[in-house]
Write an enzyme that holds these catalytic residues in place. Structure first.
Site, PDB file in Angstrom:
ATOM      1  N   GLY A 159      28.925  58.090  37.896  1.00  0.00           N
ATOM      2  CA  GLY A 159      28.059  56.915  37.951  1.00  0.00           C
ATOM      3  C   GLY A 159      27.062  56.965  39.091  1.00  0.00           C
ATOM      4  O   GLY A 159      25.972  56.378  38.991  1.00  0.00           O
ATOM      5  N   TYR A 185      29.782  58.085  27.053  1.00  0.00           N
ATOM      6  CA  TYR A 185      28.724  57.500  27.880  1.00  0.00           C
ATOM      7  C   TYR A 185      27.859  56.561  27.041  1.00  0.00           C
ATOM      8  O   TYR A 185      27.835  56.643  25.818  1.00  0.00           O
ATOM      9  CB  TYR A 185      27.889  58.610  28.531  1.00  0.00           C
ATOM     10  CG  TYR A 185      27.473  58.215  29.938  1.00  0.00           C
ATOM     11  CD1 TYR A 185      28.409  58.070  30.950  1.00  0.00           C
ATOM     12  CD2 TYR A 185      26.143  57.936  30.235  1.00  0.00           C
ATOM     13  CE1 TYR A 185      28.030  57.655  32.236  1.00  0.00           C
ATOM     14  CE2 TYR A 185      25.754  57.538  31.509  1.00  0.00           C
ATOM     15  CZ  TYR A 185      26.708  57.388  32.502  1.00  0.00           C
ATOM     16  OH  TYR A 185      26.323  56.970  33.761  1.00  0.00           O
ATOM     17  N   HIS A 211      31.735  55.931  40.049  1.00  0.00           N
ATOM     18  CA  HIS A 211      32.611  54.912  39.478  1.00  0.00           C
ATOM     19  C   HIS A 211      34.004  54.920  40.134  1.00  0.00           C
ATOM     20  O   HIS A 211      34.558  55.977  40.399  1.00  0.00           O
ATOM     21  CB  HIS A 211      32.810  55.259  38.000  1.00  0.00           C
ATOM     22  CG  HIS A 211      32.570  54.101  37.095  1.00  0.00           C
ATOM     23  ND1 HIS A 211      31.606  54.106  36.133  1.00  0.00           N
ATOM     24  CD2 HIS A 211      33.170  52.892  37.003  1.00  0.00           C
ATOM     25  CE1 HIS A 211      31.620  52.962  35.489  1.00  0.00           C
ATOM     26  NE2 HIS A 211      32.545  52.203  35.997  1.00  0.00           N
TER      27      HIS A 211
END
Ligand code: NI
Ligand code: NI
Ligand code: NI
Lengths: 259, 259, 259, 259, 259, 259
Positions: free
Chosen positions: D108, D138, D64
């Site tokens: 991610g 999450y 991410h």
């Protein structure tokens, strides 16, 4: 030649069955036209869809075209069949669909009417679920559909007797949202449709989708489902199933033996 | 100052809305008082709770306080919001809760009334689900709640039209257990309440909990639920949502474009 | 001596309760006879089963024999109990079962009547769910059964008040498929039964099984279910439960304290 | 400028991360390119897709882009976010996707790697789930994803410690299908890919879809899910969440207080 | 002539495949004998069942008899097929079943081996799932079965590559409980079997049933399941499916086009 | 006198079993102390909890106190039993719980160890599930618990053989996250604990809760669950169950007949 007519006015779409010769039977051809119409209407900012027969029809729709059933040995209600496809298409449309009903509704056309979100009927409306008359093992999502709308008892009676439910009974069973006089049917229906067009289409779209998902949320384990499919296959492999279709096409009562 | 009144007599508790100026709106303040009252009543061996408005009220409750909705971009019906919290509190109370209803019931107050176990209404009762008028994406457990009580068709009509359901229609749709004359409403309601107090509170408590769990048992996979939350977020992030709230506060009809 | 009578004519089986002395109570003995009758009838190509009391009965069945409840500390509605067994047997029969009802129906006999697929009642029919009167924690699948047929609100009222539902109310709540005059009851019922015998037994059998599975498909996680069983155990271990049974046998109102 | 490279040879597609400057971070831009590449490859009769970093990479992908996380008060892992979208796209591709992994995999990007169907790693591979380091709640389907592949215990350790799992541990935990020497990695991977291209694509496509559905079939009731969303919202509304992101961007250890 | 041998000693039953000519293929005939043997053994107080091939076999079982697959257009893995029936029979036996494995295990025989409760293998054991080689759309409960035992990643690799898993890999993936030397295989297996016979058969029976139900408890909504069946039907109606079977019978590699 | 010791340092709580005389049996008394300790520790900002036996213990815990099992005829593993209660309490703690294990772990203590989030063992650790040795029908959520951690095959072997699993096997089966040398056990465990204390407690808390819910999300229909409870009741009503407990208390091998 067109077997349905399509119109769009003030954000209200209308699909009118127009195949009186075949009692508005849900043939593959008619369903194709419906799917195309729905696609076209959606491009035109339709916010409500009304599905109807011409004013004064004796038969709203005669349902499945029995000639189009697959040969014995094949599931007659599988996922990609035209009828099953159009039912999903109506249930998944992100706008309300109103069934405006005059006249009798048969078999698969009952499922089509019940796939609409709101049902408004005239006193001439009647509903007859015919699979037990022909010997068809109905599909699971279709049966769940009836249970969700009518409750367990009425759904059983409708399927087991294969007798028409009158408009009055359909109203009592919760199948019809409204039972109105024949000459008020159009006005009543389009009034409601126009009110809906003024509400938030985004809010309505997501609520309809949530209801669709919740109504289908009667999950079964793979083992249970495969057992049901096994039972259904036994039926469409049976002699009775062949007899049921044959008798229907020969316009005589079937003789079922249970084999 | 108190916006509700509380009483306990013969094991029957009563909460009476008392904020006529604001049409018994379910403001954060009113809900706080309700939660406290319920807590206090439970210490006093309450075996049934009646929720009502004062005799002769034109409005049972006007529902959600739209001023208290969060800014666009935030879920307006999240788990810890006051309204959602009081609904759970009533559903989880281990005793029967009876809604005794005169006058109109709006939006969140419909959900409050339907969170009660038994609904008894006078002819002046009416029920209007307003989210599609404001542009609110209703929450999943709330929608399931309406489906479980009214069936799929009536729930859809109520949400899509955002029109009031009359007492008669509510009775037909199964939302009202009983529709009784205005001057018999109190007697009818408290008679039933007192009968219940003589039954086994342990047996009733566990049966209510079982019904609560079974009614909620329409499970969805995580993926499906996250898709629904994504759709709902699209709605509360939209221009239409902002317009819906603005129009409501400005007391004018909203203009929705679907964006 | 026989406490039921059995007949089979034109593929329609009939079981008639015949123990007026004990108000057709569902004793272990009566249930044994029922199970045997059902087995015997199935060998004779029965395609519909009618369950009824003799013409003009005041009591259709008085329900569970409270003398046969297990001692406190044991689940009174466990999987292999005679009553629970016969309910499953009727629900699993691959043919439609019609309950033809005159007179009052009590407790476990309500569950028996609702286990039938189609209910037809005379004006004298009434239905009373008594567990809250005795202090019994009803079982999960039984409660789901009532919810599926009557909706959530009516099921709650019926269980919480333990008051009889009149034939009219039962009809409105969807418990009765048809409410017909006493002198037309037999003809109406057997007419429907004979119509069903002419439909496809294979198609009907699989549809009934699908409805049974879908209606039960309100799944709970093991943790949730074990919590419910824990709550139910607290009830059948309680003083109130012992008091409820004692009071019933002594024919006096129970005094419940919630302990 | 391209941050990925795309190739298609002998029905095997390859997407190679190519943004070493940003450690192959899954920025919105990179994800857009991936989605376009996948679309383009599918037109070319691709039967297997390999996702990889350039030979000898120290970092497979840094995960991410924390700069792109939404403001506190918004769900950072919602359904339409680019990362969540590309995960679904890989899981729904009707062909096998192989992750070929050298170097470290972060946050991610772990979820991306685990979204592939088969994982083949070199000894330099490592896997680190970072949400507890930043304070991110999450999402449910992501967590289920890890549980399905690694079992409950290993998934918990990975999330709770936010420490890298070595290639050896990943192999033991079942995250890696195969751990092979760095210089054999390519040959091993493409050998497997080519074998798969000779099998029936229809059979493989439907089996992959069945596994996807079954793996997600851990359904939760609406109430449970809304409670979880409420808990998650509490986290992304918290001071700790703001601190976690701030500390990450300032490249210092966060100080979490639990508020 | 017998294609299996059956023995019962000290409460341990043994079924030994004995059709080396056909590589212990699971023909209808062999399955019939197995079902009869199991029935007979159960009358003799069997408390553990061992399923095995003769000592030193190169092939444990070659799996499905491809000649017996139904014509294209019919589900090749339906509920009442012999193979599917015997799998259920082993899974439902109320005693532990141990697969003792030397040699290669192919296709349906893998599913048979995995239907056993405990798998003990020699180094010569290998496991190959062949449906993607022939073009068969595997059934849902079968795929779930593999996922439950091997985890998602290994199951995918096994199905997508259709390559044999060596005993070592099978041990790592959790498919084999124990990997033991060929000359210790019998002693190890029967030692474990005899230990089990001394434990409580009632306790074991109910635990096995609970595991069976929990492992299958990945429920899907009717709509989802019918979509899967629709996808599977597309596969067994395809040209590739016909080609896969034809190529297998002609002992040549199939040429799949995806049509 | 205390049968456990409690400590809290640097946000890491420790509960040390301290009843060597009774092999750290999970008596009602010990469980009471644990529940109180956990409550007290939580007030002190504990962020990780370690559960352990004293250094060098031969027995980590001997499990359930068989003397405390209820009489035959009562479910020995019901929702409010002390053991079942403490398992839930550990699973619901919003912080990670680490089981640090030296010595043998028996019956209910296995379930306790597996209720911890992360298991770290020394080579002396071993795990033995004893219900089949005593004749106990284990409960559904407990069995699911083992399946989720070890997979189906290993869980079955453990329950059916009732033989100890060595530390090595436990590591292979995924029950142990880490197997470390005895003299490194403490350092390894507390290192991990301290790392976790530096991560976001809010993020960890919600992830743990999500895993708990997902792991339990193997829902069963009420009918299925009641059938299982019926089977379990048959077992705890049986002669074998009485024999199993008697034999255990008399320290002799039981003789089970299956009745
Ligand atoms: Ni439902
Ligand atoms: Ni339902
Ligand atoms: Ni699972």
């Amino acid at each position: 030649m067109a077997v349905i007519n399509t119109a769009l006015q003030d954000n209200v779409g209308t699909i009118t069955f127009n195949d009186p010769e075949h009692r508005n039977m849900l043939s593959g051809a008619l369903i194709d036209e419906m799917l195309q119409s729905i696609g076209a209407l959606q491009k035109g900012r339709m916010r409500v869809l009304v599905i109807r027969a011409p004013k004064g029809s004796k038969v709203w729709s005669a349902g499945h075209d029995v000639h189009e059933l697959p040969l014995p040995g094949r599931d007659p209600l599988s996922y990609h069949d035209p009828l099953v496809t159009v039912l999903r298409s109506i249930q998944s449309l992100p706008i309300p669909v109103i069934a405006m009903i005059e006249g009798s509704v048969w078999g698969g056309a009952c499922d089509l009417a019940l796939s609409c979100d709101i049902l408004i009927g005239a006193p001439s409306a009647s509903f007859c679920m015919t699979p037990a008359k022909i010997g068809v093992p109905y599909n699971v999502s279709g049966i769940l559909h009836f249970m969700n709308i009518m409750g367990v008892n009425f759904a059983k009676e409708m399927f087991f007797t294969a007798e028409p439910l009158s408009a009055e009974q359909a109203s009592k069973a919760g199948l019809l949202n409204h039972l109105v006089e024949a000459d008020e049917l159009e006005e009543f229906t389009y009034n409601m449709a126009h009110k809906i067009t003024r509400n938030s289409p985004l809010s309505i779209g997501v609520i309809k989708e949530q209801i669709r998902l919740l109504a289908s949320a009667h999950p079964l384990s793979p083992l249970t489902f495969e057992r049901v499919q096994g039972l259904r296959r036994t039926v469409y492999d049976s002699k009775d199933y062949a007899e049921g279709i044959k008798a229907f096409l020969e316009k005589r009562p079937p003789v079922f033996t249970g084999d």
